[in-house]
Design an enzyme around this catalytic site. Structure first.
Site, PDB file in Angstrom:
ATOM      1  CG  ASP A  68      -1.821   1.115   1.370  1.00 24.26           C
ATOM      2  OD1 ASP A  68      -1.933   1.897   0.409  1.00 24.26           O
ATOM      3  OD2 ASP A  68      -2.438   1.259   2.444  1.00 24.26           O
ATOM      4  CB  THR A 103       3.342   7.258  -1.154  1.00 27.91           C
ATOM      5  OG1 THR A 103       4.704   6.853  -1.014  1.00 27.91           O
ATOM      6  CG2 THR A 103       2.741   7.444   0.228  1.00 27.91           C
TER       7      THR A 103
END
Lengths: 286, 286
Positions: free
Chosen positions: A155, A157
């Site tokens: 998960d 950026t």
């Protein structure tokens, strides 16, 4: 008062969101962190000015990154989550009683602290007894892992700043090694629409294809991400995301979702022609 | 120079597009018409300040509103198109040699004139010999039509201003009557995401369900429309959009698309849980 947050989705496109007030602004060792309250989206979190999640549409991202692999793998016991400091992925994972342990590796303790305080909607399960949080660089953490996870969720950026290392060949290779022989890795995979995102998406896909025998991309409508058309990668040692989807088994669980259904699961892998072409172009280089 | 076009997608959300220059601005009897040139999107058309199409993403809308019904109906000869003054639907329809005649009913001659001049990418087939353009109110035009079209495409603006009548029960009833016994109607169906659009979408769905025996909704990723998650309605007297999809027949045509594929066709009908719920809520009222 006219108070707006704007994100430059490309140098030539901006999405602006009317804000009631800013709830938090701070700077960690890694990034600037802000939380706002907005009439249309509820609370939202940005890192270095980039939209990470809003209370209105975070269910789409978190359901799609979690339930797609969970409906394919027949028995997930051990999970590694990289990033995910907001807790949204953990909230969805902890709905599965057969999951025995989750390692979450988040580089930035301040993200977790801020989300615990200001974003209870996503951080509400960060106290689950099955969860261990490691405040560490995911790339480094995973180097020493071998054959120990059924599922890895990346998960991340975007592929610059703190998230950059999570899009490298070395990292995907480490993920492969950290997975058991029937393990699955799912990652946020950028968007196919704007040129810069599409290049990031192609680069990630090429590296994953080189690292895993099965690598497919799926999509969701995420209104607050650039173009609203967002992709996820499904990389796997054994299970195919469509042929090994067990709809009955998943539906028997009785989990209620707002975006994910096992029917939608299939459609999410049916990509537009231009996206298929983007991906095919780099597959042929492999 | 910092020159931006902004659209308020809701009172609290704006999408802004950097503009090189404005190519046209005028006012017809019905609406304000503008054409801009933008570095990210090429040329784009707005009516009363609302985004109608950009050269970068119009292929998605036009392919999805045209090829979905064309891949289901076995033999379309006569087509009625309501709105569509930009010519994008006509461009896609004229790729089918078996179509013998197209009536296009556009209320505003100035839209057609401006698109012919400034948007050749969409208006390039408005001189097709099979096409008759009627500058008339679609609601009125269709009242006198009976049993004469195989396909009706309702390429309307939003359900206020000039497009309002194209979302009424009376209009959908007229479409039903204007279709042959195996006819299909497809319409732009608003978005499920923001509250105001979702209400419009529910209202349209309820009225179509009341008018047609088969009524299904399908979706596409259209980045320059509010939320990027856009819906189309598929209403039919006989053919089901999935059971009567003939993939082989369509693929044998050898038409190349950038968004549409017959695989994506199926996935487009696999809607998120919250969208299914929105639609089910009004179906139960019928």
């Amino acid at each position: 008062m006219d108070f707006w947050f704007s994100e430059a989705q490309t140098p030539n496109v901006k999405l602006s969101i009317k804000v009631d007030k800013q709830l938090f602004s701070g700077k960690s060792e890694f990034q600037r962190i802000d939380v706002f309250e907005a009439p249309e989206f509820g609370r939202f979190l940005t890192l270095d000015g980039y939209m990470m999640l809003t209370e209105k549409d975070e269910f789409i991202y978190h359901e799609m990154i979690t339930h797609v692999p969970m409906a394919v793998h027949p028995k997930v016991r051990d999970v590694l989550v990289i990033g995910a400091g907001d807790g949204g992925v953990i909230r969805e994972l902890t709905r599965y009683p057969e999951i025995e342990h989750i390692d979450m590796v988040e580089i930035d303790p301040l993200v977790v602290e801020v989300c615990k305080k200001y974003l209870p909607q996503t951080s509400c399960r960060l106290n689950d007894p099955r969860l261990t949080i490691h405040y560490e660089d995911g790339v480094r953490f995973i180097r020493s892992c071998k054959d120990q996870y059924d599922l890895i969720i990346v998960d991340s950026t975007d592929p610059f700043g703190p998230g950059e290392g999570l899009f490298t060949r070395e990292f995907y290779g480490s993920c492969y090694n950290a997975l058991r022989e029937d393990g699955i890795m799912v990652n946020q995979h950028e968007s196919p629409f704007y040129a810069e995102d599409a290049v990031a998406c192609q680069r990630a896909h090429k590296r994953i294809v080189e690292s895993f025998p099965i690598s497919r991309v799926y999509q969701a409508h995420i209104p607050t991400y650039p173009s609203g058309h967002w992709l996820f990668g499904f990389a796997s040692k054994k299970y195919h995301p469509l042929r090994d989807l067990d709809e009955t088994r998943w539906n028997m669980r009785g989990l209620t979702c707002r975006y994910y259904t096992t029917t939608l699961h299939k459609g999410a892998f049916y990509l537009p022609a231009y996206v298929e072409e983007l991906l095919r172009d780099v597959e042929q280089e492999c």
